[in-house]
Design a protein around this motif. Structure first.
Motif, PDB file in Angstrom:
ATOM      1  N   ALA A   1       0.817  -1.320  -0.166  1.00 22.29           N
ATOM      2  CA  ALA A   1      -0.009   0.058  -0.008  1.00 22.29           C
ATOM      3  C   ALA A   1       0.956   1.181  -0.030  1.00 22.29           C
ATOM      4  O   ALA A   1       1.982   1.189   0.489  1.00 22.29           O
ATOM      5  CB  ALA A   1      -0.850   0.011   1.280  1.00 22.29           C
ATOM      6  N   PRO A   2       0.180   2.310  -0.207  1.00 20.46           N
ATOM      7  CA  PRO A   2       1.000   3.792  -0.342  1.00 20.46           C
ATOM      8  C   PRO A   2       1.210   4.295   0.931  1.00 20.46           C
ATOM      9  O   PRO A   2       0.308   4.026   2.112  1.00 20.46           O
ATOM     10  CB  PRO A   2       0.305   4.702  -1.143  1.00 20.46           C
ATOM     11  CG  PRO A   2      -1.251   4.187  -1.006  1.00 20.46           C
ATOM     12  CD  PRO A   2      -1.009   2.561  -0.864  1.00 20.46           C
ATOM     13  N   LEU A   3       2.455   4.824   1.291  1.00 20.81           N
ATOM     14  CA  LEU A   3       2.629   5.674   2.483  1.00 20.81           C
ATOM     15  C   LEU A   3       2.849   6.787   2.278  1.00 20.81           C
ATOM     16  O   LEU A   3       3.616   7.136   1.291  1.00 20.81           O
ATOM     17  CB  LEU A   3       3.996   4.850   3.290  1.00 20.81           C
ATOM     18  CG  LEU A   3       3.896   3.516   3.158  1.00 20.81           C
ATOM     19  CD1 LEU A   3       5.501   2.984   3.613  1.00 20.81           C
ATOM     20  CD2 LEU A   3       3.078   2.772   4.545  1.00 20.81           C
ATOM     21  N   SER A   4       2.510   8.067   3.161  1.00 23.13           N
ATOM     22  CA  SER A   4       3.024   9.197   2.574  1.00 23.13           C
ATOM     23  C   SER A   4       2.668   9.992   4.142  1.00 23.13           C
ATOM     24  O   SER A   4       2.232   9.827   5.080  1.00 23.13           O
ATOM     25  CB  SER A   4       1.750   9.900   1.905  1.00 23.13           C
ATOM     26  OG  SER A   4       0.530   9.769   2.640  1.00 23.13           O
ATOM     27  N   GLY A   5       3.306  11.006   4.204  1.00 23.66           N
ATOM     28  CA  GLY A   5       3.578  12.148   5.315  1.00 23.66           C
ATOM     29  C   GLY A   5       4.340  13.348   5.050  1.00 23.66           C
ATOM     30  O   GLY A   5       4.791  13.531   3.802  1.00 23.66           O
ATOM     31  N   ALA A   6       4.196  14.402   5.991  1.00 23.45           N
ATOM     32  CA  ALA A   6       4.877  15.576   5.581  1.00 23.45           C
ATOM     33  C   ALA A   6       6.385  15.312   5.802  1.00 23.45           C
ATOM     34  O   ALA A   6       6.713  14.528   6.604  1.00 23.45           O
ATOM     35  CB  ALA A   6       4.375  16.544   6.765  1.00 23.45           C
ATOM     36  N   ALA A   7       6.985  15.998   4.945  1.00 18.79           N
ATOM     37  CA  ALA A   7       8.438  15.774   4.906  1.00 18.79           C
ATOM     38  C   ALA A   7       9.225  17.023   5.176  1.00 18.79           C
ATOM     39  O   ALA A   7       8.580  18.287   4.806  1.00 18.79           O
ATOM     40  CB  ALA A   7       8.942  15.329   3.491  1.00 18.79           C
ATOM     41  N   SER A   8      10.582  17.056   5.681  1.00 15.73           N
ATOM     42  CA  SER A   8      11.448  18.185   5.555  1.00 15.73           C
ATOM     43  C   SER A   8      12.750  17.784   5.329  1.00 15.73           C
ATOM     44  O   SER A   8      13.023  16.612   5.389  1.00 15.73           O
ATOM     45  CB  SER A   8      11.405  18.978   7.199  1.00 15.73           C
ATOM     46  OG  SER A   8      11.966  18.203   7.972  1.00 15.73           O
ATOM     47  N   ILE A   9      13.448  18.633   4.652  1.00 19.07           N
ATOM     48  CA  ILE A   9      14.829  18.134   4.267  1.00 19.07           C
ATOM     49  C   ILE A   9      15.707  19.644   4.675  1.00 19.07           C
ATOM     50  O   ILE A   9      15.650  20.756   4.223  1.00 19.07           O
ATOM     51  CB  ILE A   9      15.096  18.094   2.589  1.00 19.07           C
ATOM     52  CG1 ILE A   9      14.284  16.949   2.022  1.00 19.07           C
ATOM     53  CG2 ILE A   9      16.407  17.742   2.364  1.00 19.07           C
ATOM     54  CD1 ILE A   9      14.281  16.985   0.689  1.00 19.07           C
ATOM     55  N   THR A  10      16.751  18.957   5.618  1.00 19.55           N
ATOM     56  CA  THR A  10      17.613  19.688   6.156  1.00 19.55           C
ATOM     57  C   THR A  10      19.061  19.522   5.776  1.00 19.55           C
ATOM     58  O   THR A  10      19.650  18.161   5.906  1.00 19.55           O
ATOM     59  CB  THR A  10      17.542  19.856   7.671  1.00 19.55           C
ATOM     60  OG1 THR A  10      16.417  20.286   8.083  1.00 19.55           O
ATOM     61  CG2 THR A  10      18.545  20.862   7.997  1.00 19.55           C
ATOM     62  N   GLY A  11      19.812  20.065   4.692  1.00 17.64           N
ATOM     63  CA  GLY A  11      20.796  19.706   4.034  1.00 17.64           C
ATOM     64  C   GLY A  11      20.677  18.415   3.224  1.00 17.64           C
ATOM     65  O   GLY A  11      19.897  18.842   2.240  1.00 17.64           O
ATOM     66  N   ASN A  12      21.055  17.137   3.537  1.00 17.29           N
ATOM     67  CA  ASN A  12      21.035  16.158   2.837  1.00 17.29           C
ATOM     68  C   ASN A  12      20.075  15.130   3.901  1.00 17.29           C
ATOM     69  O   ASN A  12      20.266  14.074   3.544  1.00 17.29           O
ATOM     70  CB  ASN A  12      21.913  15.582   2.253  1.00 17.29           C
ATOM     71  CG  ASN A  12      23.049  15.323   3.364  1.00 17.29           C
ATOM     72  OD1 ASN A  12      23.052  15.594   4.595  1.00 17.29           O
ATOM     73  ND2 ASN A  12      23.983  14.127   3.219  1.00 17.29           N
ATOM     74  N   ILE A  13      19.416  15.727   4.884  1.00 17.77           N
ATOM     75  CA  ILE A  13      18.573  14.560   5.741  1.00 17.77           C
ATOM     76  C   ILE A  13      17.332  14.995   5.619  1.00 17.77           C
ATOM     77  O   ILE A  13      16.680  15.964   5.665  1.00 17.77           O
ATOM     78  CB  ILE A  13      18.945  15.046   7.271  1.00 17.77           C
ATOM     79  CG1 ILE A  13      20.600  14.713   7.618  1.00 17.77           C
ATOM     80  CG2 ILE A  13      18.283  13.977   8.127  1.00 17.77           C
ATOM     81  CD1 ILE A  13      21.148  13.348   7.220  1.00 17.77           C
ATOM     82  N   LEU A  14      16.535  13.805   5.045  1.00 19.85           N
ATOM     83  CA  LEU A  14      14.927  13.882   4.951  1.00 19.85           C
ATOM     84  C   LEU A  14      14.539  13.244   6.302  1.00 19.85           C
ATOM     85  O   LEU A  14      14.993  12.232   6.576  1.00 19.85           O
ATOM     86  CB  LEU A  14      14.565  12.946   3.732  1.00 19.85           C
ATOM     87  CG  LEU A  14      13.199  12.735   3.468  1.00 19.85           C
ATOM     88  CD1 LEU A  14      12.530  13.712   3.096  1.00 19.85           C
ATOM     89  CD2 LEU A  14      13.250  11.582   2.445  1.00 19.85           C
ATOM     90  N   GLN A  15      13.321  13.873   6.639  1.00 17.89           N
ATOM     91  CA  GLN A  15      12.670  13.594   7.829  1.00 17.89           C
ATOM     92  C   GLN A  15      11.151  13.581   7.386  1.00 17.89           C
ATOM     93  O   GLN A  15      10.890  14.376   6.579  1.00 17.89           O
ATOM     94  CB  GLN A  15      13.010  14.321   9.072  1.00 17.89           C
ATOM     95  CG  GLN A  15      14.137  13.861   9.634  1.00 17.89           C
ATOM     96  CD  GLN A  15      14.496  14.652  10.917  1.00 17.89           C
ATOM     97  OE1 GLN A  15      14.174  15.815  11.140  1.00 17.89           O
ATOM     98  NE2 GLN A  15      14.865  13.816  11.913  1.00 17.89           N
ATOM     99  N   VAL A  16      10.491  12.336   7.822  1.00 19.53           N
ATOM    100  CA  VAL A  16       9.059  11.985   7.296  1.00 19.53           C
ATOM    101  C   VAL A  16       8.474  12.238   8.801  1.00 19.53           C
ATOM    102  O   VAL A  16       8.715  11.377   9.700  1.00 19.53           O
ATOM    103  CB  VAL A  16       8.781  11.178   6.421  1.00 19.53           C
ATOM    104  CG1 VAL A  16       7.356  11.105   6.249  1.00 19.53           C
ATOM    105  CG2 VAL A  16       9.831  10.980   5.308  1.00 19.53           C
ATOM    106  N   ARG A  17       7.187  12.821   8.852  1.00 23.99           N
ATOM    107  CA  ARG A  17       6.412  13.037  10.052  1.00 23.99           C
ATOM    108  C   ARG A  17       4.934  12.562   9.729  1.00 23.99           C
ATOM    109  O   ARG A  17       4.321  12.712   8.391  1.00 23.99           O
ATOM    110  CB  ARG A  17       6.545  14.313  10.694  1.00 23.99           C
ATOM    111  CG  ARG A  17       7.839  14.759  10.976  1.00 23.99           C
ATOM    112  CD  ARG A  17       7.659  16.402  11.534  1.00 23.99           C
ATOM    113  NE  ARG A  17       7.081  17.237  10.214  1.00 23.99           N
ATOM    114  CZ  ARG A  17       7.583  17.731   9.318  1.00 23.99           C
ATOM    115  NH1 ARG A  17       8.980  17.286   8.922  1.00 23.99           N
ATOM    116  NH2 ARG A  17       6.916  18.659   8.659  1.00 23.99           N
TER     117      ARG A  17
END
Length: 191
Positions: free
Chosen positions: A124-140
């Motif tokens: 199934a699909p997964l989705s979330g709000a994301a942020s990228i700081t430099g080269n670090i991706l975080q998904v909330r």
């Protein structure tokens, strides 16, 4: 909607209740109706759903500016914007063969200025709000698609979900976007 319903429902209820009540007048009280007036002389119908106002009611024409703008976003400044498919995967030092067949896709989008990541798995699909700081991706606030899968696809989805919950280090070289999350790695190629 509820207010409009009340304005229509109360008069309608009154009409229904009075139409079933006994008529206190005899048949001679009202003149017989022999014909209806022509359509051109029929008075216009006035609906009393709200008082007259100069403020327009919300509608498609007044909501046009509130529609979100969706644009493709880049994972890194050097990466092409678009859909990525998995070409390899590893859990620690062990190869994750099913991830190498394009079974995982990823897309990063900017929705009215906010980043959102959508990842599809064999389940199934997964989705979330994301942020990228430099080269670090975080998904909330990761949302999981409603479809549930038995067996192997379910465990593959669980692996990807755990992967996304950790900070992801991004790298791009030779046309491959690499994600490193804890001991796990995914490699992607753009379409």
């Amino acid at each position: 909607m509820r207010k409009r319903f009340g304005v229509i429902a109360v008069p309608l209820l009154c009409i229904l209740l009075t139409s079933c009540a006994p008529v206190p007048y005899g048949p001679s009280t009202f003149p017989p109706i022999t014909s209806f007036p022509p359509a051109s002389t029929t008075p216009p119908v006035t609906y009393l759903s709200r008082p007259a106002s100069t403020t327009p009611m919300p509608g498609p024409s007044s909501r046009g500016s509130t529609q979100p703008t969706v644009e493709c976003a880049e994972f890194l400044p050097s990466t092409p914007c678009g859909l990525y498919s998995s070409v390899r995967g590893a859990s620690g030092r062990q190869d994750v063969a099913w991830a190498g067949s394009g079974s995982i896709t990823a897309r990063l989008e900017s929705v009215s200025g906010s980043l959102y990541l959508t990842v599809t798995t064999p389940c199934a699909p997964l989705s979330g709000a994301a942020s990228i700081t430099g080269n670090i991706l975080q998904v909330r606030s990761i949302a999981v698609g409603a479809m549930s899968c038995p067996g192997e696809p379910a465990s593959q989805e669980a692996w990807v979900l755990e992967f996304l919950r950790r900070p992801i280090k991004l790298a791009y070289a030779s046309g491959t976007l690499t994600w490193l999350s804890g001991p796990d790695t995914l490699g992607f190629k753009s379409h």
